[in-house]
Write a protein that holds these residues in place. Sequence first.
Motif, PDB file in Angstrom:
ATOM      1  N   UNK A  21       0.843  -1.203   0.000  1.00  0.00           N
ATOM      2  CA  UNK A  21       0.000   0.000   0.000  1.00  0.00           C
ATOM      3  C   UNK A  21       0.877   1.252   0.000  1.00  0.00           C
ATOM      4  N   UNK A  22       1.858   1.281   0.884  1.00  0.00           N
ATOM      5  CA  UNK A  22       2.737   2.454   1.011  1.00  0.00           C
ATOM      6  C   UNK A  22       3.563   2.669  -0.257  1.00  0.00           C
ATOM      7  N   UNK A  23       3.884   1.579  -0.961  1.00  0.00           N
ATOM      8  CA  UNK A  23       4.680   1.676  -2.180  1.00  0.00           C
ATOM      9  C   UNK A  23       3.834   2.036  -3.393  1.00  0.00           C
ATOM     10  N   UNK A  24       2.540   2.028  -3.228  1.00  0.00           N
ATOM     11  CA  UNK A  24       1.661   2.361  -4.338  1.00  0.00           C
ATOM     12  C   UNK A  24       1.375   1.208  -5.273  1.00  0.00           C
ATOM     13  N   UNK A  25       1.783   0.001  -4.903  1.00  0.00           N
ATOM     14  CA  UNK A  25       1.521  -1.154  -5.761  1.00  0.00           C
ATOM     15  C   UNK A  25       0.093  -1.667  -5.589  1.00  0.00           C
ATOM     16  N   UNK A  44      -7.394  -9.329  -4.000  1.00  0.00           N
ATOM     17  CA  UNK A  44      -6.655 -10.576  -3.789  1.00  0.00           C
ATOM     18  C   UNK A  44      -5.921 -11.006  -5.047  1.00  0.00           C
ATOM     19  N   UNK A  45      -6.569 -10.836  -6.219  1.00  0.00           N
ATOM     20  CA  UNK A  45      -5.923 -11.197  -7.494  1.00  0.00           C
ATOM     21  C   UNK A  45      -4.687 -10.324  -7.722  1.00  0.00           C
ATOM     22  N   UNK A  46      -4.800  -9.025  -7.475  1.00  0.00           N
ATOM     23  CA  UNK A  46      -3.677  -8.117  -7.655  1.00  0.00           C
ATOM     24  C   UNK A  46      -2.559  -8.429  -6.672  1.00  0.00           C
ATOM     25  N   UNK A  52       3.702 -13.118  -6.906  1.00  0.00           N
ATOM     26  CA  UNK A  52       4.368 -13.953  -7.908  1.00  0.00           C
ATOM     27  C   UNK A  52       5.527 -13.206  -8.571  1.00  0.00           C
ATOM     28  N   UNK A  53       5.319 -11.923  -8.868  1.00  0.00           N
ATOM     29  CA  UNK A  53       6.376 -11.139  -9.521  1.00  0.00           C
ATOM     30  C   UNK A  53       7.582 -10.949  -8.606  1.00  0.00           C
ATOM     31  N   UNK A  54       7.328 -10.680  -7.338  1.00  0.00           N
ATOM     32  CA  UNK A  54       8.448 -10.511  -6.408  1.00  0.00           C
ATOM     33  C   UNK A  54       9.176 -11.827  -6.184  1.00  0.00           C
ATOM     34  N   UNK A  63       8.118  -4.285 -10.527  1.00  0.00           N
ATOM     35  CA  UNK A  63       6.726  -4.750 -10.391  1.00  0.00           C
ATOM     36  C   UNK A  63       5.764  -3.629 -10.776  1.00  0.00           C
ATOM     37  N   UNK A  64       6.088  -2.417 -10.346  1.00  0.00           N
ATOM     38  CA  UNK A  64       5.232  -1.276 -10.675  1.00  0.00           C
ATOM     39  C   UNK A  64       5.169  -1.078 -12.194  1.00  0.00           C
ATOM     40  N   UNK A  65       6.319  -1.223 -12.874  1.00  0.00           N
ATOM     41  CA  UNK A  65       6.340  -1.084 -14.331  1.00  0.00           C
ATOM     42  C   UNK A  65       5.477  -2.146 -15.000  1.00  0.00           C
ATOM     43  N   UNK A  66       5.564  -3.363 -14.486  1.00  0.00           N
ATOM     44  CA  UNK A  66       4.771  -4.451 -15.068  1.00  0.00           C
ATOM     45  C   UNK A  66       3.277  -4.185 -14.879  1.00  0.00           C
ATOM     46  N   UNK A  67       2.890  -3.785 -13.676  1.00  0.00           N
ATOM     47  CA  UNK A  67       1.480  -3.545 -13.396  1.00  0.00           C
ATOM     48  C   UNK A  67       0.941  -2.377 -14.212  1.00  0.00           C
TER      49      UNK A  67
END
Length: 263
Positions: A21-25, A44-46, A52-54, A63-67
């Motif tokens: 949450x704090x990281x904005x993901x 939950x899906x997100x 999985x990415x981490x 991860x942020x770039x991928x999302x």
Amino acid sequence: MRIGEIAALVGVTPRAVRHYHQSGLLPEPARRANGYREYGVRDAVLLARIRRLTELGLGLDEVRDVLAGDEGRGLVEVLEELEADLARQEAVIRERRERLAPLLAGARAGRLPAEGPVSPELAALLAGLGELPESPMAAKDREILALLDAVAPEDERARLMELMRDVAGSARELYGLLDALADAAPDDPRVEEAARALAAVLPDGIAVELPPEGAGGLADTFFADLAPAQSTAVRRAVDLVAARRAEDGTAAEDGTERGEADR
């Protein structure tokens, strides 16, 4: 779902959820009237995707770039970069294991020198020198060789160790001559004797132009650890080798000139 429930469902900790949450993901979900977060299936899906990415080794920025990527193109690019990075790590690990194998074999066989772990070249050289526990000069020499083994570039280290092999057979006699100078004066006649004995076995390729005393660097450190007479003998030996090499070079040039004149 409450934060503990979604965390347990996805297989992460509540602390990790708060961090995302704090990281904005992971966007903040709606809250109940009592102020508790209320998570749904999409959350939950997100969260599962982030996990999985981490686990693949992606950092949070990746991860942020991928999302944020469109139609999965961001994921492909990031995974390709990750694959290339893992390939580099694999090559480094393979090289380290190749270096470790002979060291491990030597250690298991009781052949690992006290200065180890060292390169295979130095291990072979030290084995040729043998153990000379009664010689303080031998102990200093091994320490310097171990230091050079660690700091010299690989090609220079291999060349140096190959050159030093020629000295190994005369090591016991040379160390005895140098040890005898521990309490001698720099003008002691034995200094010249030790210098000439050392110069006789040093290969021409070992000769270098030594920096003047007090110039600093590894040479100064080495000579500072020697007694005055020992330092004088080693410097004199290097000078003798340099002079011999210069004479050999001059003789070779004279021979070439005579050959050209004869033609």
